[in-house]
Design a protein around this motif. Structure first.
Motif, PDB file in Angstrom:
ATOM      1  N   PHE A  38      -0.514   1.489 -10.605  1.00 20.05           N
ATOM      2  CA  PHE A  38      -1.640   0.853 -11.232  1.00 20.05           C
ATOM      3  C   PHE A  38      -3.132   1.503 -10.433  1.00 20.05           C
ATOM      4  N   GLY A  39      -3.070   2.091  -9.731  1.00 16.01           N
ATOM      5  CA  GLY A  39      -3.971   2.858  -8.849  1.00 16.01           C
ATOM      6  C   GLY A  39      -4.740   1.470  -8.148  1.00 16.01           C
ATOM      7  N   PRO A  85       0.449   0.319 -18.053  1.00 17.79           N
ATOM      8  CA  PRO A  85       0.922   1.650 -17.422  1.00 17.79           C
ATOM      9  C   PRO A  85       2.486   1.457 -17.158  1.00 17.79           C
ATOM     10  N   LEU A  86       2.880   0.308 -16.997  1.00 15.30           N
ATOM     11  CA  LEU A  86       4.335  -0.130 -16.819  1.00 15.30           C
ATOM     12  C   LEU A  86       5.170   0.416 -17.868  1.00 15.30           C
ATOM     13  N   PHE A  87       4.622   0.089 -19.198  1.00 16.21           N
ATOM     14  CA  PHE A  87       5.437   0.632 -20.246  1.00 16.21           C
ATOM     15  C   PHE A  87       5.473   1.961 -20.538  1.00 16.21           C
ATOM     16  N   PRO A  92       0.735  -1.218  -0.057  1.00 12.70           N
ATOM     17  CA  PRO A  92      -0.021  -0.046  -0.075  1.00 12.70           C
ATOM     18  C   PRO A  92       0.975   1.146   0.002  1.00 12.70           C
ATOM     19  N   GLY A  93       0.504   2.343  -1.046  1.00 15.36           N
ATOM     20  CA  GLY A  93       1.370   3.417  -1.070  1.00 15.36           C
ATOM     21  C   GLY A  93       2.359   3.413  -1.685  1.00 15.36           C
ATOM     22  N   GLY A  94       2.928   2.349  -2.314  1.00  9.72           N
ATOM     23  CA  GLY A  94       4.198   1.905  -2.938  1.00  9.72           C
ATOM     24  C   GLY A  94       4.243   2.419  -4.329  1.00  9.72           C
TER      25      GLY A  94
END
Length: 252
Positions: A170-171, A234-236, A162-164
């Motif tokens: 990713f939300g 979102p990673l890319f 959490p919060g990382g």
């Protein structure tokens, strides 16, 4: 304006079991070009042909891909056994010092599967040769039969800190991913932060603490369906943004 260049660290292989090639999956190039928005450049990962310094000048960022060969256990102080599988010592000789150089310089890289494991080993960590043999662990290996769609199907949850960084990206604090690996992190390397784990406790998402650049790495394969998958995309995107920032700063 020319797009920045991402060096895709490939593997060695054989065409028709006889002709040596340097190879890389087309889905890696597709993800780098269409989602990260960068030029994909396949790298022959062998110190016979290039140096770390040359690579870092030519490329703005690096994608450390998956591959059937594993990091040789000598790289983390263990003895080779049959469980460790096949190896690519030439790739080891490029990627491990490349990761350390990028961490120090702040040059972005994104590790996937074997690349995830390379980042851990480069930072002094160790690997389990067969995580499915550990008590309570599931079989993370690719199914032996079936189509590509079945091989890369979403198979387990990844629970995020959490919060990382990954949760923010990713939300969400829980995502669902594919899984196609036999080895996994045993001991985290120095400065390796584990922010995501599979339901059985297997490390799945890491970054290098206090590194000035992008160092996110995942044990799954986000290059599959990267344009449409809500976890892969979102990673890319984030990786591409980091590479563009690096390239812009270099051009000043």
């Amino acid at each position: 304006m020319t797009r920045p260049v991402v060096g895709i660290i490939g593997n060695r292989g054989l065409v028709n079991d006889r002709y040596p090639v340097h190879e890389g999956g087309q889905m890696n190039s597709c993800a780098v070009s269409h989602v990260a928005g960068c030029i994909p450049l396949l790298i022959p990962a062998d110190p016979e042909f290039l140096s770390i310094e040359e690579l870092m000048e030519v490329c703005d960022g690096f994608l450390l891909t998956g591959g059937r060969p594993n990091v040789h256990p000598e790289e983390y102080g263990e003895i080779e056994t049959d469980k460790h599988g096949t190896f690519d010592r030439a790739r080891d000789a490029i990627t491990l010092p490349l990761v350390r150089a990028c961490v120090e310089r702040g040059q972005p890289f994104f590790g996937i599967c074997r690349g995830f494991q390379e980042v851990n080993v480069a930072m002094g960590g160790t690997l389990h040769p067969e995580i499915r043999e550990l008590p309570g662990r599931m079989n993370h290996r690719m199914p032996p039969e079936g189509t590509l769609e079945e091989a890369f199907a979403l198979r387990h949850k990844v629970i995020l800190q959490p919060g990382g960084r990954f949760a923010a990206l990713f939300g969400a604090e829980e995502v669902v991913t594919n899984t196609l690996h036999g080895q996994g992190i045993a001991t985290p390397g120095e400065r390796i932060v584990i922010e995501g784990r599979a339901e059985d406790g297997t490390p799945e998402a890491i970054y290098v603490k206090d590194a000035p650049g992008f160092t996110l790495s995942v044990q799954w394969h986000p290059e599959w369906n990267a344009e449409d998958d809500p976890v892969s995309r979102p990673l890319f995107h984030a990786f591409g943004d980091a590479v563009r920032q690096w390239a812009a700063a270099k051009a000043v």
